[in-house]
Write a protein that holds these residues in place. Structure first.
Motif, PDB file in Angstrom:
ATOM      1  N   LEU A 192       9.789   3.443  -1.774  1.00 59.15           N
ATOM      2  CA  LEU A 192       9.254   3.619  -0.400  1.00 59.15           C
ATOM      3  C   LEU A 192       7.655   3.628  -0.406  1.00 59.15           C
ATOM      4  O   LEU A 192       7.260   3.842   0.759  1.00 59.15           O
ATOM      5  N   ALA A 193       6.886   3.048  -1.359  1.00 62.61           N
ATOM      6  CA  ALA A 193       5.519   3.192  -1.242  1.00 62.61           C
ATOM      7  C   ALA A 193       5.113   2.003  -0.598  1.00 62.61           C
ATOM      8  O   ALA A 193       5.534   1.070  -0.500  1.00 62.61           O
ATOM      9  N   GLY A 194       4.269   2.316   0.449  1.00 64.80           N
ATOM     10  CA  GLY A 194       3.958   1.384   1.663  1.00 64.80           C
ATOM     11  C   GLY A 194       4.857   1.461   2.961  1.00 64.80           C
ATOM     12  O   GLY A 194       4.645   0.844   3.889  1.00 64.80           O
ATOM     13  N   PHE A 195       6.012   2.181   2.865  1.00 66.72           N
ATOM     14  CA  PHE A 195       6.782   2.149   4.010  1.00 66.72           C
ATOM     15  C   PHE A 195       6.959   3.651   4.492  1.00 66.72           C
ATOM     16  O   PHE A 195       7.681   3.806   5.631  1.00 66.72           O
ATOM     17  N   LEU A 219       0.445   2.171  19.011  1.00 63.44           N
ATOM     18  CA  LEU A 219      -0.921   1.697  18.377  1.00 63.44           C
ATOM     19  C   LEU A 219      -1.133   2.563  17.420  1.00 63.44           C
ATOM     20  O   LEU A 219      -1.391   1.938  16.019  1.00 63.44           O
ATOM     21  N   VAL A 220      -0.782   3.817  17.360  1.00 65.14           N
ATOM     22  CA  VAL A 220      -1.563   4.609  16.531  1.00 65.14           C
ATOM     23  C   VAL A 220      -0.589   4.454  15.219  1.00 65.14           C
ATOM     24  O   VAL A 220      -0.981   4.521  14.075  1.00 65.14           O
ATOM     25  N   TRP A 221       0.678   4.260  15.593  1.00 66.31           N
ATOM     26  CA  TRP A 221       1.800   4.011  14.455  1.00 66.31           C
ATOM     27  C   TRP A 221       1.454   2.887  13.747  1.00 66.31           C
ATOM     28  O   TRP A 221       1.684   2.871  12.541  1.00 66.31           O
ATOM     29  N   ILE A 222       1.251   1.618  14.313  1.00 66.16           N
ATOM     30  CA  ILE A 222       0.908   0.603  13.780  1.00 66.16           C
ATOM     31  C   ILE A 222      -0.454   0.858  13.002  1.00 66.16           C
ATOM     32  O   ILE A 222      -0.434   0.112  11.826  1.00 66.16           O
ATOM     33  N   THR A 223      -1.182   1.323  13.439  1.00 65.92           N
ATOM     34  CA  THR A 223      -2.515   1.582  12.394  1.00 65.92           C
ATOM     35  C   THR A 223      -2.320   2.521  11.266  1.00 65.92           C
ATOM     36  O   THR A 223      -2.771   2.237  10.336  1.00 65.92           O
ATOM     37  N   PHE A 224      -1.442   3.590  11.504  1.00 65.24           N
ATOM     38  CA  PHE A 224      -0.887   4.337  10.173  1.00 65.24           C
ATOM     39  C   PHE A 224      -0.411   3.492   9.322  1.00 65.24           C
ATOM     40  O   PHE A 224      -0.655   3.562   7.913  1.00 65.24           O
ATOM     41  N   VAL A 225       0.459   2.408   9.643  1.00 66.94           N
ATOM     42  CA  VAL A 225       1.203   1.498   8.766  1.00 66.94           C
ATOM     43  C   VAL A 225       0.280   0.473   8.051  1.00 66.94           C
ATOM     44  O   VAL A 225       0.365   0.376   6.771  1.00 66.94           O
ATOM     45  N   ALA A 226      -0.623   0.170   8.903  1.00 68.75           N
ATOM     46  CA  ALA A 226      -1.791  -0.578   8.238  1.00 68.75           C
ATOM     47  C   ALA A 226      -2.679  -0.064   7.210  1.00 68.75           C
ATOM     48  O   ALA A 226      -3.086  -0.553   6.210  1.00 68.75           O
ATOM     49  N   VAL A 227      -3.096   1.146   7.520  1.00 71.85           N
ATOM     50  CA  VAL A 227      -3.733   1.697   6.676  1.00 71.85           C
ATOM     51  C   VAL A 227      -3.090   2.169   5.320  1.00 71.85           C
ATOM     52  O   VAL A 227      -3.762   2.156   4.328  1.00 71.85           O
ATOM     53  N   GLU A 228      -1.768   2.412   5.518  1.00 72.61           N
ATOM     54  CA  GLU A 228      -1.022   2.981   4.295  1.00 72.61           C
ATOM     55  C   GLU A 228      -0.963   1.574   3.290  1.00 72.61           C
ATOM     56  O   GLU A 228      -0.936   1.862   2.099  1.00 72.61           O
ATOM     57  N   GLN A 229      -0.979   0.641   3.725  1.00 64.67           N
ATOM     58  CA  GLN A 229      -0.719  -0.748   3.085  1.00 64.67           C
ATOM     59  C   GLN A 229      -2.327  -0.994   2.165  1.00 64.67           C
ATOM     60  O   GLN A 229      -1.811  -1.651   1.137  1.00 64.67           O
ATOM     61  N   LEU A 249      -3.802   1.518   0.714  1.00 60.89           N
ATOM     62  CA  LEU A 249      -3.845   2.466  -0.269  1.00 60.89           C
ATOM     63  C   LEU A 249      -3.392   2.196  -1.639  1.00 60.89           C
ATOM     64  O   LEU A 249      -2.498   1.531  -1.901  1.00 60.89           O
ATOM     65  N   PRO A 250      -4.017   2.706  -2.766  1.00 61.13           N
ATOM     66  CA  PRO A 250      -3.793   2.219  -4.023  1.00 61.13           C
ATOM     67  C   PRO A 250      -2.556   2.478  -4.419  1.00 61.13           C
ATOM     68  O   PRO A 250      -1.602   1.834  -5.253  1.00 61.13           O
ATOM     69  N   VAL A 251      -1.646   3.479  -3.958  1.00 56.16           N
ATOM     70  CA  VAL A 251      -0.278   4.097  -4.456  1.00 56.16           C
ATOM     71  C   VAL A 251       0.568   2.648  -4.048  1.00 56.16           C
ATOM     72  O   VAL A 251       1.573   2.743  -4.699  1.00 56.16           O
ATOM     73  N   THR A 252       0.360   2.027  -2.890  1.00 55.65           N
ATOM     74  CA  THR A 252       1.070   1.102  -2.368  1.00 55.65           C
ATOM     75  C   THR A 252       1.089  -0.287  -3.234  1.00 55.65           C
ATOM     76  O   THR A 252       2.131  -0.754  -3.507  1.00 55.65           O
TER      77      THR A 252
END
Length: 112
Positions: free
Chosen positions: A6-9, A61-71, A73-76
């Motif tokens: 689930l890294a990135g999801f 929009l905040v949800w989409i932004t969080f998904v984009a920021v998570e992508q 991250l180094p752990v992803t």
């Protein structure tokens, strides 16, 4: 070492159901016949409190932004090829955008 499934999801998996839960809790109007302005002109809200006409798209929009920021991250990216990481990132973003559009847009236009 294997990459985490689930890294990135995580923001997608947590934010999507949270957005759905908010929509269910708000109990919006889903049919044009139930709108207060049905058969007349003017704008009405699908929600009991019209401020949710602004808050719900902002939440999406905040949800989409969080998904984009998570992508980014180094752990992803850890233990994945660039191609695998790119495919997962694009999939998460596309699913978040499509999901939010399918959830929020119909509620925003049902009584307009």
């Amino acid at each position: 070492m294997r990459p985490k499934l689930l890294a990135g999801f995580w923001s997608f998996v947590v934010g999507g159901p949270a957005l759905v839960a908010v929509i269910v809790a708000l109990n919006p109007i889903t049919s044009q016949e139930d709108c207060p302005n049905y058969g007349a002109s003017g704008n009405a809200s699908a929600f009991a409190d019209p401020v949710w006409d602004l808050y719900l798209p902002l939440m999406a929009l905040v949800w989409i932004t969080f998904v984009a920021v998570e992508q980014i991250l180094p752990v992803t990216r850890r233990h994945r090829t660039r191609a695998a990481w790119a495919v997962r990132a694009v999939a998460a973003l596309v699913l978040a955008v499509v999901g939010s559009c399918c959830l929020v847009v119909p509620l925003g236009i049902v009584c307009r």
